[in-house]
Design a protein around this motif. Structure first.
Motif, PDB file in Angstrom:
ATOM      1  N   LEU A 172       0.798  -1.277   0.169  1.00  0.00           N
ATOM      2  CA  LEU A 172      -0.087  -0.027  -0.069  1.00  0.00           C
ATOM      3  C   LEU A 172       0.940   0.994  -0.115  1.00  0.00           C
ATOM      4  CD1 LEU A 172      -2.391  -0.885   2.817  1.00  0.00           C
ATOM      5  CD2 LEU A 172      -3.093  -0.869   0.248  1.00  0.00           C
ATOM      6  N   VAL A 173       0.532   2.373  -1.082  1.00  0.00           N
ATOM      7  CA  VAL A 173       1.312   3.397  -0.997  1.00  0.00           C
ATOM      8  C   VAL A 173       0.202   4.561  -1.139  1.00  0.00           C
ATOM      9  CG1 VAL A 173       2.956   4.680  -2.308  1.00  0.00           C
ATOM     10  CG2 VAL A 173       3.225   2.134  -2.139  1.00  0.00           C
ATOM     11  N   GLN A 174       0.502   5.475  -0.381  1.00  0.00           N
ATOM     12  CA  GLN A 174      -0.532   6.650  -0.580  1.00  0.00           C
ATOM     13  C   GLN A 174       0.075   7.849  -1.214  1.00  0.00           C
ATOM     14  OE1 GLN A 174      -1.698   7.881   3.235  1.00  0.00           O
ATOM     15  NE2 GLN A 174       0.198   7.771   4.094  1.00  0.00           N
ATOM     16  N   ALA A 175      -0.618   8.665  -1.932  1.00  0.00           N
ATOM     17  CA  ALA A 175      -0.372  10.117  -2.460  1.00  0.00           C
ATOM     18  C   ALA A 175      -1.307  11.062  -1.548  1.00  0.00           C
ATOM     19  CB  ALA A 175      -0.276  10.078  -3.850  1.00  0.00           C
ATOM     20  N   ALA A 176      -1.498  12.229  -1.895  1.00  0.00           N
ATOM     21  CA  ALA A 176      -2.478  13.127  -1.470  1.00  0.00           C
ATOM     22  C   ALA A 176      -3.635  12.779  -1.666  1.00  0.00           C
ATOM     23  CB  ALA A 176      -2.199  14.608  -2.253  1.00  0.00           C
ATOM     24  N   GLY A 177      -4.136  12.263  -2.847  1.00  0.00           N
ATOM     25  CA  GLY A 177      -5.466  11.842  -2.618  1.00  0.00           C
ATOM     26  C   GLY A 177      -6.079  10.623  -3.169  1.00  0.00           C
ATOM     27  N   GLU A 178      -4.808   9.688  -2.855  1.00  0.00           N
ATOM     28  CA  GLU A 178      -5.302   8.180  -3.268  1.00  0.00           C
ATOM     29  C   GLU A 178      -4.295   7.244  -2.568  1.00  0.00           C
ATOM     30  OE1 GLU A 178      -4.491   8.410  -7.834  1.00  0.00           O
ATOM     31  OE2 GLU A 178      -2.450   8.134  -7.267  1.00  0.00           O
ATOM     32  N   VAL A 179      -4.645   5.933  -2.558  1.00  0.00           N
ATOM     33  CA  VAL A 179      -3.994   4.808  -2.000  1.00  0.00           C
ATOM     34  C   VAL A 179      -3.786   3.837  -3.254  1.00  0.00           C
ATOM     35  CG1 VAL A 179      -3.932   2.963  -0.529  1.00  0.00           C
ATOM     36  CG2 VAL A 179      -4.726   5.109   0.311  1.00  0.00           C
TER      37      VAL A 179
ATOM     38  N   GLY B 261     -11.108   0.737   7.977  1.00  0.00           N
ATOM     39  CA  GLY B 261     -11.887   1.638   9.065  1.00  0.00           C
ATOM     40  C   GLY B 261     -11.119   2.419   9.844  1.00  0.00           C
ATOM     41  N   GLY B 262     -11.770   3.107  10.836  1.00  0.00           N
ATOM     42  CA  GLY B 262     -11.233   4.056  11.731  1.00  0.00           C
ATOM     43  C   GLY B 262     -10.820   5.400  11.054  1.00  0.00           C
ATOM     44  N   GLY B 263     -11.765   5.769  10.230  1.00  0.00           N
ATOM     45  CA  GLY B 263     -11.574   7.280   9.630  1.00  0.00           C
ATOM     46  C   GLY B 263     -10.848   7.020   8.442  1.00  0.00           C
ATOM     47  N   HIS B 264     -10.702   5.837   7.858  1.00  0.00           N
ATOM     48  CA  HIS B 264      -9.971   5.814   6.529  1.00  0.00           C
ATOM     49  C   HIS B 264     -10.655   5.220   5.474  1.00  0.00           C
ATOM     50  CE1 HIS B 264      -6.766   5.694   9.847  1.00  0.00           C
ATOM     51  NE2 HIS B 264      -6.014   6.543   9.010  1.00  0.00           N
TER      52      HIS B 264
ATOM     53  N   ALA C  30     -11.224   9.334   0.813  1.00  0.00           N
ATOM     54  CA  ALA C  30     -12.356  10.242   1.005  1.00  0.00           C
ATOM     55  C   ALA C  30     -11.878  10.990   2.184  1.00  0.00           C
ATOM     56  CB  ALA C  30     -13.810   9.443   1.212  1.00  0.00           C
ATOM     57  N   GLY C  31     -11.987  12.301   1.998  1.00  0.00           N
ATOM     58  CA  GLY C  31     -11.862  12.982   3.449  1.00  0.00           C
ATOM     59  C   GLY C  31     -10.450  13.617   3.532  1.00  0.00           C
ATOM     60  N   GLY C  32      -9.711  13.259   2.746  1.00  0.00           N
ATOM     61  CA  GLY C  32      -8.311  13.885   2.706  1.00  0.00           C
ATOM     62  C   GLY C  32      -7.404  13.238   3.844  1.00  0.00           C
ATOM     63  N   TRP C  33      -7.593  12.139   4.464  1.00  0.00           N
ATOM     64  CA  TRP C  33      -6.783  11.635   5.481  1.00  0.00           C
ATOM     65  C   TRP C  33      -5.432  11.286   5.036  1.00  0.00           C
ATOM     66  CZ3 TRP C  33      -5.273   6.738   4.454  1.00  0.00           C
ATOM     67  CH2 TRP C  33      -5.814   5.873   3.653  1.00  0.00           C
ATOM     68  N   TRP C  34      -4.651  11.284   5.891  1.00  0.00           N
ATOM     69  CA  TRP C  34      -3.116  10.693   5.766  1.00  0.00           C
ATOM     70  C   TRP C  34      -2.700   9.811   6.794  1.00  0.00           C
ATOM     71  CZ3 TRP C  34      -0.175  11.573   1.465  1.00  0.00           C
ATOM     72  CH2 TRP C  34       1.221  10.992   1.805  1.00  0.00           C
ATOM     73  N   ASP C  35      -2.085   8.833   6.468  1.00  0.00           N
ATOM     74  CA  ASP C  35      -1.879   7.765   7.713  1.00  0.00           C
ATOM     75  C   ASP C  35      -0.107   7.592   7.509  1.00  0.00           C
ATOM     76  OD1 ASP C  35      -1.354   5.536   9.416  1.00  0.00           O
ATOM     77  OD2 ASP C  35      -3.274   4.721   8.819  1.00  0.00           O
ATOM     78  N   ASP C  36       0.395   7.871   8.295  1.00  0.00           N
ATOM     79  CA  ASP C  36       2.006   7.726   8.306  1.00  0.00           C
ATOM     80  C   ASP C  36       2.178   6.310   8.640  1.00  0.00           C
ATOM     81  OD1 ASP C  36       2.564  10.537   8.061  1.00  0.00           O
ATOM     82  OD2 ASP C  36       2.487  10.827  10.263  1.00  0.00           O
ATOM     83  N   ASP C  37       1.517   5.412   9.056  1.00  0.00           N
ATOM     84  CA  ASP C  37       1.788   4.023   9.367  1.00  0.00           C
ATOM     85  C   ASP C  37       0.964   3.234   8.129  1.00  0.00           C
ATOM     86  OD1 ASP C  37       3.089   4.385  11.588  1.00  0.00           O
ATOM     87  OD2 ASP C  37       1.128   4.567  12.850  1.00  0.00           O
ATOM     88  N   LEU C  38       0.696   3.781   6.871  1.00  0.00           N
ATOM     89  CA  LEU C  38       0.204   3.088   5.966  1.00  0.00           C
ATOM     90  C   LEU C  38       1.045   1.641   5.494  1.00  0.00           C
ATOM     91  CD1 LEU C  38      -2.607   3.103   4.444  1.00  0.00           C
ATOM     92  CD2 LEU C  38      -1.105   3.860   2.350  1.00  0.00           C
ATOM     93  N   SER C  39       2.316   1.836   5.688  1.00  0.00           N
ATOM     94  CA  SER C  39       3.061   0.793   5.494  1.00  0.00           C
ATOM     95  C   SER C  39       2.941  -0.225   6.162  1.00  0.00           C
ATOM     96  CB  SER C  39       4.484   0.981   5.223  1.00  0.00           C
ATOM     97  OG  SER C  39       4.992   1.372   6.579  1.00  0.00           O
TER      98      SER C  39
END
Length: 132
Positions: free
Chosen positions: A14-21, A69-72, A113-122
């Motif tokens: 899983l890799v994230q950018a500003a508006g996508e995963v 879940g959890g707001g993501h 959705a909602g512009g979230w960012w997760d530093d622990d996505l890895s």
């Protein structure tokens, strides 16, 4: 007569950018062109509010269920089941298959959705859904 079917969890990142995963699945030696199913479903809290999303992938013998879940929440932004383009719930995610990378790699783009960012996505284990 009972048939035992082996279900495998594919290797994924899983890799994230500003508006996508971006979900990348390694599926060696599988032809996913017509056999793969990818669904994104919203999850709700007990009082009916959106809590997140579940991403389901299936292509024999592989199966993966990720719980955002959890707001993501995430959703697909491709073509809906009625053939209309745009983003939102019920949309199919954009996906591309490359048979030459890793003997078969499927890349799925999910919109946040909602512009979230997760530093622990890895830490992908925390998204692996506990129910199948």
């Amino acid at each position: 007569h009972r048939t035992n079917i082996m279900v495998l969890t594919p290797r994924f990142t899983l890799v994230q950018a500003a508006g996508e995963v971006v979900l990348t699945l390694t599926l060696p030696y599988v032809k996913v062109v017509n056999a793969a199913e990818i669904r994104v479903a919203a999850t709700e809290t007990r009082d009916g509010h959106e809590a997140g999303s579940v991403v389901l992938f299936s292509c024999a013998p592989y199966h993966l269920r990720l719980d955002f879940g959890g707001g993501h929440p995430v959703y697909g932004d491709g073509i809906d089941r009625d053939g209309e383009a745009g983003g939102g719930a019920g949309r199919e995610p954009r996906a591309t298959y490359d048979p030459d990378v890793g003997h078969g790699t499927l890349t799925v783009v999910l919109t946040k959705a909602g512009g979230w960012w997760d530093d622990d996505l890895s830490l992908i284990g925390r998204f692996a859904a506990k129910r199948v």
